[in-house]
Design a protein around this motif. Sequence first.
Motif, short mmCIF file in Angstrom:
data_model
loop_
_atom_site.label_atom_id
_atom_site.label_comp_id
_atom_site.label_asym_id
_atom_site.label_seq_id
_atom_site.Cartn_x
_atom_site.Cartn_y
_atom_site.Cartn_z
N SER A 76 0.98 -1.33 -0.20
CA SER A 76 0.07 0.03 -0.18
C SER A 76 1.52 1.33 -0.32
O SER A 76 1.53 1.07 0.34
CB SER A 76 -0.93 -0.53 1.73
N LYS A 77 -0.02 2.54 -0.86
CA LYS A 77 0.89 3.73 -0.52
C LYS A 77 1.15 4.02 0.37
O LYS A 77 2.34 4.23 0.85
CB LYS A 77 0.48 4.61 -1.36
N GLU A 78 0.73 3.83 1.43
CA GLU A 78 0.87 3.82 2.92
C GLU A 78 1.95 3.99 3.68
O GLU A 78 2.70 4.22 4.75
CB GLU A 78 -0.43 4.22 4.01
N ASN A 79 2.25 2.08 3.22
CA ASN A 79 3.09 1.68 4.17
C ASN A 79 4.40 1.95 3.06
O ASN A 79 5.30 1.89 4.29
CB ASN A 79 2.70 0.10 3.57
N THR A 80 4.74 2.15 2.33
CA THR A 80 5.36 1.90 1.86
C THR A 80 6.37 3.85 1.98
O THR A 80 7.06 4.12 2.08
CB THR A 80 5.53 2.60 -0.36
N ARG A 81 5.41 4.98 2.45
CA ARG A 81 5.73 6.01 2.55
C ARG A 81 6.03 5.60 3.85
O ARG A 81 7.65 6.07 4.26
CB ARG A 81 4.51 7.55 2.48
N MET A 82 5.70 4.84 5.03
CA MET A 82 6.42 4.53 6.71
C MET A 82 8.00 4.25 6.48
O MET A 82 8.63 4.17 6.79
CB MET A 82 5.77 3.90 6.93
N ILE A 83 8.08 3.49 5.27
CA ILE A 83 8.96 2.15 4.83
C ILE A 83 9.58 2.85 4.83
O ILE A 83 11.07 3.73 5.39
CB ILE A 83 8.80 1.35 3.97
N TYR A 84 9.70 4.00 3.76
CA TYR A 84 11.22 5.54 3.06
C TYR A 84 10.80 6.19 4.41
O TYR A 84 12.30 6.35 4.12
CB TYR A 84 9.69 6.03 2.18
N ARG A 85 10.05 6.61 5.46
CA ARG A 85 10.57 7.23 5.99
C ARG A 85 11.30 7.05 7.16
O ARG A 85 12.80 7.30 7.60
CB ARG A 85 9.22 8.52 6.33
N THR A 86 11.16 5.93 6.82
CA THR A 86 12.26 4.64 8.22
C THR A 86 13.25 4.78 7.28
O THR A 86 14.68 4.51 7.99
CB THR A 86 11.52 4.07 8.59
N THR A 87 13.44 4.23 6.45
CA THR A 87 14.70 3.71 5.70
C THR A 87 15.98 4.83 5.64
O THR A 87 16.61 5.30 6.07
CB THR A 87 14.41 3.42 4.37
N LYS A 88 14.89 6.31 4.97
CA LYS A 88 16.08 7.38 5.51
C LYS A 88 16.31 7.99 6.39
O LYS A 88 17.15 8.41 6.31
CB LYS A 88 14.56 8.36 4.27
N GLY A 89 15.70 7.72 7.91
CA GLY A 89 16.45 8.19 8.88
C GLY A 89 17.02 7.01 9.97
O GLY A 89 17.38 7.33 10.16
N ASN A 90 16.83 5.67 8.85
CA ASN A 90 18.38 4.65 8.98
C ASN A 90 19.75 4.74 8.16
O ASN A 90 20.02 4.63 7.55
CB ASN A 90 18.23 3.34 8.94
N THR A 91 20.45 6.27 9.04
CA THR A 91 21.38 6.40 8.15
C THR A 91 22.86 5.95 8.75
O THR A 91 23.62 5.90 8.19
CB THR A 91 21.90 8.13 8.44
#
Length: 72
Positions: free
Chosen positions: A28-43
């Motif tokens: 789902s778009k909502e889930n992929t957006r959450m994954i994106y934010r989590t991934t982007k924050g995992n520096t």
Amino acid sequence: MVKKHLDSLYADGTKGEVFTHLMELISSKENTRMIYRTTKGNTESSTVGVDKRTVQDLAKLSEERYAALIQK
């Protein structure tokens, strides 16, 4: 909203609930957006994925492009 839903699914799963149609939730778009934010924050992560990309590579993508990759 998605996180609360996922938490609810997790709680139900620990009680033995059986689920169907999980790919719809995962992609789902909502889930992929959450994954994106989590991934982007995992520096801190430098692990390379099966596609030879790192978290830093994925963080450079737009949210829409990242979502398209996940849904693919």
